[in-house]
Design an enzyme around this catalytic site. Structure first.
Site, PDB file in Angstrom:
ATOM      1  CE  LYS A 178      -1.942   3.109   2.703  1.00 11.46           C
ATOM      2  NZ  LYS A 178      -2.130   4.194   1.757  1.00 11.46           N
ATOM      3  N   GLY A 231       6.536   5.510   8.258  1.00 15.14           N
ATOM      4  CA  GLY A 231       5.607   6.624   8.417  1.00 15.14           C
ATOM      5  C   GLY A 231       5.715   7.209   9.805  1.00 15.14           C
ATOM      6  N   GLY A 236       2.548   4.142  13.379  1.00 12.89           N
ATOM      7  CA  GLY A 236       3.366   2.969  13.716  1.00 12.89           C
ATOM      8  C   GLY A 236       2.833   2.267  14.961  1.00 12.89           C
ATOM      9  CD  GLU A 253      13.375   1.771   9.210  1.00 15.30           C
ATOM     10  OE1 GLU A 253      13.814   2.840   9.669  1.00 15.30           O
ATOM     11  OE2 GLU A 253      13.999   0.699   9.305  1.00 15.30           O
ATOM     12  CB  CYS A 287      12.415   9.987   8.595  1.00 16.57           C
ATOM     13  SG  CYS A 287      13.630   9.175   7.554  1.00 16.57           S
ATOM     14  CD  GLU A 387       8.832  13.494  11.887  1.00 16.46           C
ATOM     15  OE1 GLU A 387       7.745  12.946  12.130  1.00 16.46           O
ATOM     16  OE2 GLU A 387       9.752  12.936  11.264  1.00 16.46           O
TER      17      GLU A 387
HETATM   18  P1  NAP Z   1       1.723   8.524   7.934  1.00 14.71           P
HETATM   19  O1  NAP Z   1       0.621   9.500   7.996  1.00 14.71           O
HETATM   20  O2  NAP Z   1       2.044   7.749   9.144  1.00 14.71           O
HETATM   21  O3  NAP Z   1       1.373   7.560   6.711  1.00 14.71           O
HETATM   22  C1  NAP Z   1       2.264   6.573   6.257  1.00 14.71           C
HETATM   23  C2  NAP Z   1       1.495   5.485   5.540  1.00 14.71           C
HETATM   24  O4  NAP Z   1       0.634   4.848   6.481  1.00 14.71           O
HETATM   25  C3  NAP Z   1       0.589   5.986   4.414  1.00 14.71           C
HETATM   26  O5  NAP Z   1       0.575   5.036   3.378  1.00 14.71           O
HETATM   27  C4  NAP Z   1      -0.759   6.066   5.107  1.00 14.71           C
HETATM   28  O6  NAP Z   1      -1.861   5.976   4.224  1.00 14.71           O
HETATM   29  C5  NAP Z   1      -0.695   4.834   5.993  1.00 14.71           C
HETATM   30  N1  NAP Z   1      -1.619   4.838   7.133  1.00 14.71           N
HETATM   31  C6  NAP Z   1      -2.254   5.891   7.701  1.00 14.71           C
HETATM   32  N2  NAP Z   1      -3.037   5.474   8.726  1.00 14.71           N
HETATM   33  C7  NAP Z   1      -2.892   4.128   8.802  1.00 14.71           C
HETATM   34  C8  NAP Z   1      -3.436   3.104   9.652  1.00 14.71           C
HETATM   35  N3  NAP Z   1      -4.278   3.396  10.635  1.00 14.71           N
HETATM   36  N4  NAP Z   1      -3.061   1.832   9.442  1.00 14.71           N
HETATM   37  C9  NAP Z   1      -2.178   1.509   8.467  1.00 14.71           C
HETATM   38  N5  NAP Z   1      -1.660   2.422   7.627  1.00 14.71           N
HETATM   39  C10 NAP Z   1      -1.988   3.718   7.792  1.00 14.71           C
HETATM   40  O7  NAP Z   1       3.093   9.223   7.488  1.00 14.71           O
HETATM   41  P2  NAP Z   1       3.347  10.215   6.282  1.00 14.71           P
HETATM   42  O8  NAP Z   1       2.753  11.545   6.638  1.00 14.71           O
HETATM   43  O9  NAP Z   1       2.974   9.564   5.002  1.00 14.71           O
HETATM   44  O10 NAP Z   1       4.953  10.295   6.305  1.00 14.71           O
HETATM   45  C11 NAP Z   1       5.658  11.115   7.159  1.00 14.71           C
HETATM   46  C12 NAP Z   1       6.204  10.337   8.353  1.00 14.71           C
HETATM   47  O11 NAP Z   1       6.991   9.253   7.894  1.00 14.71           O
HETATM   48  C13 NAP Z   1       7.136  11.180   9.204  1.00 14.71           C
HETATM   49  O12 NAP Z   1       6.854  10.969  10.564  1.00 14.71           O
HETATM   50  C14 NAP Z   1       8.512  10.628   8.864  1.00 14.71           C
HETATM   51  O13 NAP Z   1       9.479  10.804   9.873  1.00 14.71           O
HETATM   52  C15 NAP Z   1       8.214   9.192   8.615  1.00 14.71           C
HETATM   53  N6  NAP Z   1       9.280   8.571   7.798  1.00 14.71           N
HETATM   54  C16 NAP Z   1      10.177   7.738   8.419  1.00 14.71           C
HETATM   55  C17 NAP Z   1      11.235   7.167   7.685  1.00 14.71           C
HETATM   56  C18 NAP Z   1      12.259   6.285   8.343  1.00 14.71           C
HETATM   57  O14 NAP Z   1      13.038   5.669   7.636  1.00 14.71           O
HETATM   58  N7  NAP Z   1      12.302   6.183   9.656  1.00 14.71           N
HETATM   59  C19 NAP Z   1      11.345   7.438   6.315  1.00 14.71           C
HETATM   60  C20 NAP Z   1      10.411   8.276   5.725  1.00 14.71           C
HETATM   61  C21 NAP Z   1       9.375   8.841   6.468  1.00 14.71           C
HETATM   62  P3  NAP Z   1      -2.498   7.302   3.552  1.00 14.71           P
HETATM   63  O15 NAP Z   1      -1.463   7.867   2.669  1.00 14.71           O
HETATM   64  O16 NAP Z   1      -3.655   6.780   2.813  1.00 14.71           O
HETATM   65  O17 NAP Z   1      -2.844   8.216   4.701  1.00 14.71           O
END
Ligand code: NAP
Length: 493
Positions: A178, A231, A236, A253, A287, A387
């Site tokens: 996804k 994410g 997470g 991650e 991130c 963040e």
């Molecule tokens: P997010 O809101 O947590 O979303 C990430 C993914 O999870 C998206 O595909 C989202 O779908 C999905 N999702 C949302 N709610 C969910 C649920 N209840 N159950 C399962 N999946 C769900 O994060 P983001 O805004 O896309 O990305 C930014 C975050 O990613 C930041 O906190 C960043 O630090 C982190 N990140 C971490 C790393 C690392 O390597 N540690 C790398 C890159 C990014 P939708 O798109 O449909 O909402």
């Protein structure tokens, strides 16, 4: 306009709902494409196709390592052939400058080549043992985990997909994927390449839809053996709770709020340039961004002046025109970041540059934010604790090494950190004290397919990339062989 479909069991199919979602270009606010809007039933179909592929037809799982490696190299070659198209898609979808997208695509291609190579590398260990029953050999073999669910964010659309797909496919798993709803286009194109190389039916599936529905269904399904997620920390945590039903393996991650410690004895110009990269690369949507910048008092004034001069000179524009900084990913992300900037001002941080939306010329309708530097910040401020995920940094002055380390570790996150000093012993001492999974010394942000990536504390569980990355997608089986085949005489009668 194009409607992008799910790829399930080797076929491109529309979601049962018949609904669609807009994919928006953040540089213009215009619709780029539509994706089919899937829900639970579509996701269950994809899980069932992956399950059939892994446990019944077994074609990919049973493909020998050399052939699997050949297929992955072919995927990499086709990605290379579509390099310009893929980079353009990421820039249109995410907003990032084209040269950054091109770098991402090159890394993604290399990731497939790297794991193609690793498939054929030796794996497993052999031990000579004796547990009192005579001499034995004990050895280990690696096997794929099974059905793997993978969920990615929007900040590096194709690259985050490659970090997950390449090792999981290399290990022989079947996938239900996804992508982020914000930026799915380059990953959908990658699945077209999977189709073109003839990945076996059901071995790779992509489902387009919301996290709350598709993502949650993947994480909660008892037919999914492992879920890996990149994410936010908040999502997470919900994935971890969802995964508990069948105690599936997880890889997380997550977010970060990484420190950058700049000592008086550093090369200031180098430290300023790396601090720019650590803060503004990818519009600060990284991130591992090191946007908490601790600067020692002897160079504080000079460092901040140089940083502000450079940040103020950054060109802002449509990523296709290769500016220094493009738009943030969406209107809601822009509002969130502007909200943090207001909070910084309210809480008494000193705004030195930027601090608002940018709407000049071609940027009129897009979601642009000016590079923003706050100075004289303190640990209790929201912009130092949370963040932001946008082009905003908070400078905090410090006096001693001990004080800097204490403030750097004063966070629930532990993804990364940076240290700038010409004193080698001090650099290593501070590196060792920081509780984070990735440390940079006299640099900030470079990432390699060969080295493990992941966080301490609330920044995650497990590691991606490197040999560790493929091991996450493998089970280890212990096999024990008795060297004497006769009776051992344990029960005498
Ligand atoms: P997010 O809101 O947590 O979303 C990430 C993914 O999870 C998206 O595909 C989202 O779908 C999905 N999702 C949302 N709610 C969910 C649920 N209840 N159950 C399962 N999946 C769900 O994060 P983001 O805004 O896309 O990305 C930014 C975050 O990613 C930041 O906190 C960043 O630090 C982190 N990140 C971490 C790393 C690392 O390597 N540690 C790398 C890159 C990014 P939708 O798109 O449909 O909402």
């Amino acid at each position: 306009m194009d409607l992008k479909l799910n790829y399930i069991g080797g076929k491109w199919v529309e979601a049962e709902s018949g609904e669609k979602r807009e994919v928006i270009n953040p540089a213009t606010g215009e619709v780029l494409a539509y994706t089919t809007e899937s829900g639970e039933s579509d996701t269950l179909k994809a899980i069932s196709a992956a399950k059939k592929s892994f446990y019944e037809t077994r074609e990919w799982r049973d493909t020998d390592g050399q052939t699997r490696a050949d297929v992955m190299l072919k995927i990499a070659d086709l990605m290379d052939r579509s390099r310009e198209e893929l980079a353009r898609l990421d820039t249109l979808d995410n907003g990032k400058p084209l040269r950054e997208s091109e770098g991402d695509i090159d890394d993604a291609i290399h990731c497939f080549r790297y794991y193609a190579g690793l498939i054929t590398a030796p794996s497993g260990h052999t031990y000579e043992v004796n547990a009192g029953f005579g001499p034995m050999h004990s050895y280990t073999i690696s096997e794929p985990v099974g059905v793997v669910g993978q969920i990615t964010p929007w900040n590096y659309p194709l690259l985050m997909s490659a970090w997950k797909l390449a090792p999981a496919i290399a290990a022989g798993n079947s996938i239900v994927f996804k992508p982020s709803s914000n930026c799915p286009l380059s990953t959908i194109r990658l699945f077209e390449i999977f189709d073109e190389v003839g990945m076996p039916e059901g071995s790779v599936n992509i489902v387009l839809g919301s996290g709350g529905s598709v993502g949650h269904t993947i994480a909660a399904s008892k037919d999914v053996d492992m879920v890996t997620f990149t994410g936010s920390t908040k999502v997470g945590q919900s994935i971890m709770a969802d995964a508990v039903g069948n105690l599936k393996k997880i890889g997380l991650e997550l977010g970060g709020k990484s420190p950058n410690i700049v000592f008086d004895d550093c090369d200031i110009d180098g430290a300023v340039e790396w601090a720019m990269i650590g803060t503004f690369f990818n519009q600060g949507q990284v991130c591992s961004a090191c946007a908490r910048i601790y600067v020692q008092e002897g160079i504080h004034k000079e460092f901040v002046e140089k940083l502000v001069k450079k940040a103020s000179a950054m060109t802002i524009g449509n990523g296709l025109n290769n500016p220094d900084i493009g738009p943030v990913v969406s209107e809601s992300q822009m509002k969130k970041v502007l909200g943090y900037i207001e909070k910084g001002k309210e809480e008494g941080a000193e705004l030195l540059c930027g601090g608002k939306r940018y709407t000049e010329g071609e940027c009129e309708k897009g979601f642009f934010i000016m590079p923003t530097v706050f100075d004289n910040c303190s640990q209790d401020m929201t912009i130092v604790k949370e963040e932001i995920f946008g082009p905003v940094c908070a400078v905090v002055p410090f006096k001693t090494e001990e004080e800097a380390v204490k403030m750097a570790n004063d966070t629930e996150y532990g993804l990364a950190g940076a240290v700038f000093t010409k004193d080698g012993a001090k650099a290593l001492r501070v590196m060792k004290e920081i509780r984070a999974g990735i440390m940079w010394i006299n640099c900030c942000q470079p990432t390699f397919n060969q080295a493990p990536w992941g966080g301490y504390k609330m920044s995650g569980i497990g590691r991606e990339l490197s040999v560790n990355g493929i091991e996450e997608y493998r089970e280890i089986k212990q096999v024990n062989i008795a060297l004497d085949t006769g009776a051992i005489g344990w029960y005498e009668n």
